[in-house]
Motif scaffolding. Structure first.
Motif, short mmCIF file in Angstrom:
data_model
loop_
_atom_site.label_atom_id
_atom_site.label_comp_id
_atom_site.label_asym_id
_atom_site.label_seq_id
_atom_site.Cartn_x
_atom_site.Cartn_y
_atom_site.Cartn_z
N TYR A 128 -0.41 78.41 46.26
CA TYR A 128 0.38 78.44 45.04
C TYR A 128 1.69 77.68 45.21
O TYR A 128 2.22 77.56 46.31
CB TYR A 128 0.68 79.88 44.62
CG TYR A 128 1.76 80.55 45.44
CD1 TYR A 128 3.11 80.43 45.08
CD2 TYR A 128 1.44 81.30 46.57
CE1 TYR A 128 4.10 81.04 45.83
CE2 TYR A 128 2.43 81.90 47.32
CZ TYR A 128 3.76 81.78 46.95
OH TYR A 128 4.74 82.37 47.69
N THR A 129 2.18 77.17 44.11
CA THR A 129 3.54 76.63 44.01
C THR A 129 4.15 77.17 42.74
O THR A 129 3.44 77.32 41.72
CB THR A 129 3.56 75.09 43.98
OG1 THR A 129 2.75 74.63 42.91
CG2 THR A 129 3.08 74.50 45.28
N VAL A 130 5.43 77.50 42.75
CA VAL A 130 6.08 78.08 41.60
C VAL A 130 7.44 77.41 41.39
O VAL A 130 8.11 77.06 42.36
CB VAL A 130 6.25 79.61 41.78
CG1 VAL A 130 7.14 79.94 42.95
CG2 VAL A 130 6.78 80.24 40.50
N LYS A 131 7.78 77.21 40.13
CA LYS A 131 9.06 76.59 39.76
C LYS A 131 9.63 77.37 38.58
O LYS A 131 9.00 77.46 37.51
CB LYS A 131 8.84 75.12 39.40
CG LYS A 131 10.07 74.42 38.82
CD LYS A 131 11.16 74.23 39.85
CE LYS A 131 12.31 73.44 39.28
NZ LYS A 131 13.44 73.32 40.21
N ARG A 132 10.82 77.95 38.77
CA ARG A 132 11.45 78.71 37.69
C ARG A 132 12.48 77.84 36.97
O ARG A 132 13.29 77.18 37.62
CB ARG A 132 12.13 79.96 38.24
CG ARG A 132 12.63 80.91 37.15
CD ARG A 132 13.26 82.15 37.74
NE ARG A 132 13.56 83.12 36.68
CZ ARG A 132 14.63 83.09 35.89
NH1 ARG A 132 15.52 82.10 36.04
NH2 ARG A 132 14.82 84.00 34.96
N SER A 133 12.44 77.86 35.66
CA SER A 133 13.37 77.08 34.85
C SER A 133 14.56 77.95 34.48
O SER A 133 14.39 79.01 33.84
CB SER A 133 12.68 76.55 33.59
OG SER A 133 13.64 75.97 32.72
N ALA A 134 15.74 77.53 34.89
CA ALA A 134 16.95 78.28 34.52
C ALA A 134 17.23 78.14 33.03
O ALA A 134 17.88 79.01 32.43
CB ALA A 134 18.14 77.77 35.34
N TYR A 135 16.72 77.11 32.39
CA TYR A 135 16.98 76.87 30.97
C TYR A 135 16.15 77.79 30.09
O TYR A 135 16.65 78.42 29.16
CB TYR A 135 16.70 75.41 30.65
CG TYR A 135 16.93 75.02 29.22
CD1 TYR A 135 18.23 74.87 28.72
CD2 TYR A 135 15.86 74.81 28.36
CE1 TYR A 135 18.44 74.53 27.39
CE2 TYR A 135 16.07 74.47 27.03
CZ TYR A 135 17.37 74.33 26.55
OH TYR A 135 17.57 74.00 25.23
N THR A 136 14.86 77.87 30.38
CA THR A 136 13.98 78.69 29.55
C THR A 136 13.83 80.11 30.08
O THR A 136 13.44 81.01 29.33
CB THR A 136 12.59 78.04 29.47
OG1 THR A 136 12.02 78.00 30.80
CG2 THR A 136 12.68 76.64 28.92
#
Length: 614
Positions: free
Chosen positions: A272-280
């Protein structure tokens, strides 16, 4: 171990070469396999990270477009003026006109945007302005019915917030999955909140943001999720879990901004790879089944196994050829050595090149030459020894007759009263008796000295007092072992060749000393000596064993050579005889023996010759 030692060198080399090479091939295949697996995983993580990052960024840009749209609606003069008028009148006709004006203005924003499903404007009272595509039914009828409104101050502190996916009814009884964008509407130019806006976005728009899967197996089998912090699934590329919550994914992996790893989900293993958006506030999660990696591993195995087998076969073939090439000259050498073992010393190796086998062939040939030379030398030495023994036996025939005659002369001289003749006869008889027994056996030094005294007793009757014998021997060395008849010939050389013409004052010194493990005997005279040329000739005769000219010094040289040969035949090459001298300065002969004590057992196997006397 014994069975291993019994194997042929060719077999050992083949087994060792094959084993080592096989180990290297297997080790190389293992390293290549794991390196390939590591590379596949790295490439998969890199691809997954790229997809995650790009998809998250695309969603961010899309929401930014929605935010800009909301600002346009927020600042629209028609909407602003009608909302203010809404709060200032209670006339139904006016309210219907206000609703018609706001809905018409909202429709102008909704219609050209296919990704929008509907737009709501919630007044602070219980009125709602609403437009939808395909005549969808109104779902919300007042602000107070919205779940998000109870916590709106907290949610709207960042201008807007997003609601998870849910279903919204459309024309014909169908339902579409939508995501809601919610924000407040302030009175311009004041910051007073006069209404709230909710824009419903069709979730299918997110499919277009994701790059369509190509021929890459990873892209075809990967799962892509957009997940909220509370675990709600905003989007699932397989459209199986969109709008659901708590689907078994570990919430801890969503807490970090950007990372990757392995996880178990629904009984399968995933990368897995995960990326959290601070904007949304949403996290983009990409899952790739571990089966994809395994399938690629199997494909690499399909390549490695035949390549490894081919490499092992080539290694075995090369090992066999190399071992055969190395052992072939050795087998040829063994065949030659077997013939030498049977007595054929003429076998020689053919020398080719300057490699190890060429050098070994030269050494083998030199060894055979040395063996042949040593055999010849030993044979000649034994033959010379036998000839010397035969000559000694033959020489005993005449002394036998002379010995009996001398005993008769001694008896007659005693009867007639001629004591001088009797004394000479007695001394001469003892000389003959001593010389006829055990010529090839050692004797104690005292016997050899007694023999010298008998000889000098005879010579003094001839030369009178013209010279004298001086003996300097420690008592402890009188029992030393020496070869018989090695000193008397040297005394005789000194009398005949050195002192024969001396009128008076001559002497012969006999000195014996122990030097380490050597017994050194020196016989020196002060006679006429030897000139340098003749001395060199004698020394050459001693070294080369060549026959000298038949003169007095030649006879002396032959006698010296015989003494040296007897000593070296019996004791070895380390011992022997040396001669030194100069004209009118006398001559010195130096004998060296091993310093051994005479034992009677040395002559126990000898034969004594007993002759009758008168």
């Amino acid at each position: 171990m014994k069975r291993w030692n019994d194997l042929l060198l060719k077999t050992k080399m083949f087994v060792v070469f094959s084993a080592v090479s096989l180990f290297i091939v297997i080790l190389t295949c293992i390293i290549f396999y794991y390196k390939n697996v590591s590379d596949i995983k790295s490439q998969t993580y890199a691809l997954s990270s790229t997809i995650t990052r790009q998809f998250s960024l695309t969603v961010e840009l899309f929401i930014q477009d929605i935010e800009r749209l909301s600002v346009s609606i927020f600042g629209d003069p028609v909407i602003q003026s009608n909302l203010l008028e809404h709060y200032s009148t209670n006339n139904e006709v006016v309210q219907n006109a206000i609703e018609l004006a706001i809905n018409r203005q909202l429709f102008t924003y909704l219609q050209p945007r296919p990704f929008l499903q509907s737009i709501y404007i919630f007044a602070l009272d219980r009125n709602v302005y609403y437009v939808s595509k395909a005549n969808g039914e109104k779902v919300s009828f007042s602000l107070q019915e919205e779940d998000w409104y109870e916590d709106n101050e907290k949610k709207l502190k960042n201008k807007f917030f997003l609601l998870p996916t849910y279903y919204e009814a459309t024309y014909g009884g169908r339902k579409e999955k939508v995501v809601s964008f919610v924000r407040n509407i302030n009175r311009i130019p004041y910051r007073e909140v006069i209404a709230y806006m909710k824009i419903n976005i069709n979730v299918n728009v997110l499919k277009g943001m994701l790059v369509p899967p190509g021929r890459n197996e990873v892209e075809q089998k990967m799962r892509v999720f957009i997940i909220t912090d509370d675990g709600s699934i905003v989007y699932d590329n397989k459209d199986e879990l969109t709008g659901r919550k708590a689907v078994g994914l570990n919430s801890a992996i969503l807490a970090q901004d950007s990372h990757y790893g392995d996880l178990d989900w629904n009984g399968r293993r995933y990368l897995y790879t995960v990326k959290r958006s601070a904007y949304t506030g949403w996290s983009t999660l990409v899952l790739i089944p571990n089966d994809v990696i395994i399938s690629k591993q199997k494909r690499s195995q399909y390549i490695l196994v035949p390549v490894g087998l081919l490499a092992m076969l080539l290694v075995a073939l090369v090992s066999y050829m190399l071992s055969h090439q190395i052992t072939l000259p050795m087998r040829y050498l063994m065949m030659k050595m077997n013939r030498v073992e049977l007595g054929d010393f003429s076998e020689r190796m053919e020398i080719g090149g300057n490699n190890e086998f060429g050098r070994l062939s030269r050494i083998y040939n030199k060894m055979l030459d040395s063996i042949s030379r040593l055999i010849s030398e030993v044979y000649e030495s034994k033959l010379a020894e036998k000839n010397a023994q035969l000559s000694a036996l033959q020489a005993q025939i005449n002394p036998h007759f002379l010995y009996n005659t001398l005993n008769i002369m001694k008896s007659i001289s005693r009867v007639k009263g001629v004591d001088e003749v009797a004394e000479i006869s007695e001394s001469l008889a003892e000389l003959f008796q001593y010389s006829m027994r055990n010529l090839h056996h050692p004797v104690p030094l005292r016997d050899e000295i007694e023999h010298i005294r008998n000889y000098m007793n005879i010579q003094q009757h001839r030369f009178g007092n013209r010279f004298q014998l001086r003996i300097d021997i420690p008592d402890s060395l009188m029992s030393a072992s020496v070869l018989k008849l090695t000193l008397q010939p040297l005394i005789e050389n000194a009398v005949i060749h050195g002192l024969g013409k001396v009128k008076a004052g001559g002497y012969i010194d006999v000195r014996v000393r122990k030097q380490g493990e050597l017994l050194v005997i020196e016989i020196a005279d002060n006679g006429r000596g030897i000139d340098e040329k003749k001395l060199e000739s004698i020394r050459h005769s001693l070294e080369s064993r060549s026959r000298m000219d038949d003169d007095e010094d030649g006879a002396r040289g032959i006698g010296l050579r015989n003494i040296k040969q007897r000593i070296q035949l019996y004791h070895g090459e380390l011992y022997g005889l040396e001669i030194h001298g100069a004209t009118d300065h006398g001559t010195t002969v130096r004998l060296t023996f091993p310093c051994l004590t005479y034992k009677k057992e040395e002559a126990s196997d000898s034969h004594d010759y007993i002759f009758g006397g008168g």
